[in-house]
Design a protein around this motif. Structure first.
Motif, mmCIF file in Angstrom:
data_model
loop_
_atom_site.group_PDB
_atom_site.id
_atom_site.type_symbol
_atom_site.label_atom_id
_atom_site.label_comp_id
_atom_site.label_asym_id
_atom_site.label_seq_id
_atom_site.Cartn_x
_atom_site.Cartn_y
_atom_site.Cartn_z
ATOM 1 N N LYS A 47 65.529 48.540 29.852
ATOM 2 C CA LYS A 47 65.976 47.386 29.155
ATOM 3 C C LYS A 47 66.464 47.189 27.845
ATOM 4 O O LYS A 47 66.887 45.847 27.505
ATOM 5 C CB LYS A 47 64.043 46.709 29.321
ATOM 6 N N MET A 48 66.215 48.120 27.356
ATOM 7 C CA MET A 48 66.519 48.439 25.976
ATOM 8 C C MET A 48 68.008 48.191 25.727
ATOM 9 O O MET A 48 68.645 47.812 25.157
ATOM 10 C CB MET A 48 65.726 49.948 25.181
ATOM 11 N N LYS A 51 69.541 47.372 28.071
ATOM 12 C CA LYS A 51 70.824 45.765 28.717
ATOM 13 C C LYS A 51 70.348 45.026 27.686
ATOM 14 O O LYS A 51 71.629 44.209 27.581
ATOM 15 C CB LYS A 51 69.652 45.491 29.844
ATOM 16 N N LYS A 52 69.047 44.807 26.394
ATOM 17 C CA LYS A 52 69.226 43.912 25.281
ATOM 18 C C LYS A 52 70.429 44.162 24.558
ATOM 19 O O LYS A 52 71.667 43.471 24.105
ATOM 20 C CB LYS A 52 67.976 43.825 24.592
ATOM 21 N N ASP A 96 62.436 50.878 30.335
ATOM 22 C CA ASP A 96 61.789 50.730 29.075
ATOM 23 C C ASP A 96 62.941 50.871 28.406
ATOM 24 O O ASP A 96 64.182 49.813 27.570
ATOM 25 C CB ASP A 96 61.344 50.830 28.305
ATOM 26 N N GLU A 129 73.246 42.744 26.098
ATOM 27 C CA GLU A 129 73.436 40.851 25.553
ATOM 28 C C GLU A 129 73.991 40.848 24.081
ATOM 29 O O GLU A 129 75.123 39.718 23.678
ATOM 30 C CB GLU A 129 71.950 40.853 26.199
ATOM 31 N N ASP A 130 73.044 41.549 23.351
ATOM 32 C CA ASP A 130 73.556 41.055 21.673
ATOM 33 C C ASP A 130 74.818 41.832 21.523
ATOM 34 O O ASP A 130 75.485 40.591 21.149
ATOM 35 C CB ASP A 130 72.689 41.915 21.201
#
Length: 425
Positions: free
Chosen positions: A12-13, A15-16, A9, A19-20
């Motif tokens: 993923k955070m 990575k996000k 998790d 990307e943002d």
């Protein structure tokens, strides 16, 4: 098992986040480089012999003052440097003043001076921290001047490291972020109005109208304006940081950043009006699904006002983004549509028999809100014209021609898309 899920998790955070805004990843690397550089005060023996354990203050300074934007870093660094310098000097003075009272009175005087001050902002907080440390430590060690000198030197080293890395390594300018945020917010308002007009005010056949209304929950434009409502803290923070930044890009020293706050305030005022439109979307959808026919003149005028307002906001957003003077006729369509809507409402003398009073009231509310939105757009335009005049924004004739052609084509497209049905008034 739980640890594996937590790690996944977390990844993923991260990575996000990358990307943002990929600049966040660069920022973390810049912080790491700065901490590595100031850590040399510990690992490089000649430096360690000069500063000793006081080198820890340089590392703590990097952790505390290194902000995401250049302006934030400069603001905190300068505040911390001056606060440390002033507090260190006063701390030394307090120590010698307390020393005059003798061994019994010295702790009382120091305690009174330390707890007399209050915390107001970052600079004052650092002032109090340094003052308390220097003054109270002076009661226990004789080398008070050496302590003050070491603390000031290491903090200045940490601040200088942060400033150099922040300015010269992939800088993130608060002024540019503020500029982009204001333009983006206005663009979001334009996107909502365009989508709202096409979805709920365009005149279509019964089957097409019913299909569009039943798919309301799938329309992302209905929520796009919400971020504008909550952008005030970000705008104020970026404005404060932008004031500290040197000249960069097209932004000169002394750029009128306060004008962006005025435009942002007007954009939020427009967003609150748009929130009223969004609240009426359900009622209009249900009315259309019942097969009710609105008075065509009002619906046409509302649709035109909605689309012209969207076009005016898009042109303002484009002008802000490119820092150019908006077209003198850019708001003419919006003003004409607003005047036409007022005339149509004034000429409405009776309600058709097949229209329920509650249904016509919804459209009248939409009409009134659209007129207010037009007035708000005019205020935004006036404020931006003041900004463009102060900064001397320019536009070449060829670019003006291309933009005028694009907006003319866009207007023609939407005007052609209106195919009114039989008048029921």
């Amino acid at each position: 098992m739980k640890m594996g899920i937590a790690i996944r998790d977390k990844m993923k955070m991260i990575k996000k986040m990358g990307e943002d805004d990929p600049r966040r990843i660069t920022h973390s690397l810049k912080v790491g480089v700065s901490i590595t550089l100031v850590s040399l005060l510990y690992y490089f023996r000649p430096l360690y012999e000069g500063f000793g354990q006081a080198g820890m203050w340089a590392i703590l300074t990097v952790v505390v003052v290194f902000e995401f934007t250049v302006g934030g870093t400069l603001s905190k660094s300068i505040n911390r440097g001056f606060a440390t310098l002033m507090a260190g000097a006063l701390g030394v003075g307090a120590e010698y003043l307390a020393d005059l009272t003798g061994k019994d009175g010295e702790p009382i005087i120091l305690g009174f001076l330390v707890f007399f001050l209050k915390k107001y902002d970052y600079g004052v907080m650092i002032f109090i921290l340094t003052f308390a440390l220097v003054a109270v430590s002076g009661c226990r060690i004789d080398q008070i001047l050496q302590l003050a000198h070491q603390r000031l030197s290491t903090i200045l080293i940490g601040c200088a490291t942060c400033i150099v890395v922040s300015v010269f390594v992939c800088p993130v300018w608060a002024g540019q972020d503020l500029h982009n945020l204001i333009a983006s917010n206005i663009q979001k308002l334009a996107s909502f109005l365009e989508g709202y007009g096409e979805e709920f005010l365009a005149i279509r056949g019964d089957e097409e109208s019913e299909k569009c209304c039943t798919e309301k929950e799938e329309k992302p434009f209905l929520r796009i304006y919400e971020s504008v409502l909550h952008s005030k803290p970000t705008e104020e923070s970026l404005t404060n940081f932008a004031w500290w930044e040197p000249c960069h890009g097209r932004f000169r020293f002394g750029h009128p950043w306060d004008m962006y706050l005025k435009i942002g305030t007007l954009a939020r005022e427009c967003a609150y009006l748009i929130e009223t439109l969004n609240a009426s979307a359900d009622s209009i959808s249900q009315t259309k699904m019942r097969g009710t026919n609105f008075p065509v003149q009002i619906q046409e005028s509302c649709f035109k006002m909605c689309m012209e307002s969207s076009l005016a906001l898009r042109e303002l957003s484009n002008s802000i983004t490119t820092m150019t003077i908006p077209s003198p006729t850019g708001l003419d369509g919006c003003k004409e549509a607003g005047e036409r809507l007022r005339i149509v409402l004034g000429e409405l003398s009776s309600i058709p028999e097949n229209v329920d009073l509650r249904d016509i009231m919804q459209l009248l509310v939409v009409s009134s809100v659209l007129i207010d939105i037009g007035d708000c757009i005019n205020k935004i335009s006036v404020t931006f014209n003041e900004l463009s005049t102060k900064e001397g924004f320019e536009k070449t004739e060829s670019e003006l021609g291309d933009k005028a052609k694009w907006f003319a084509h866009f207007r023609a497209f939407h005007r052609g898309s209106v195919k009114p049905s039989v008048d029921v008034c």
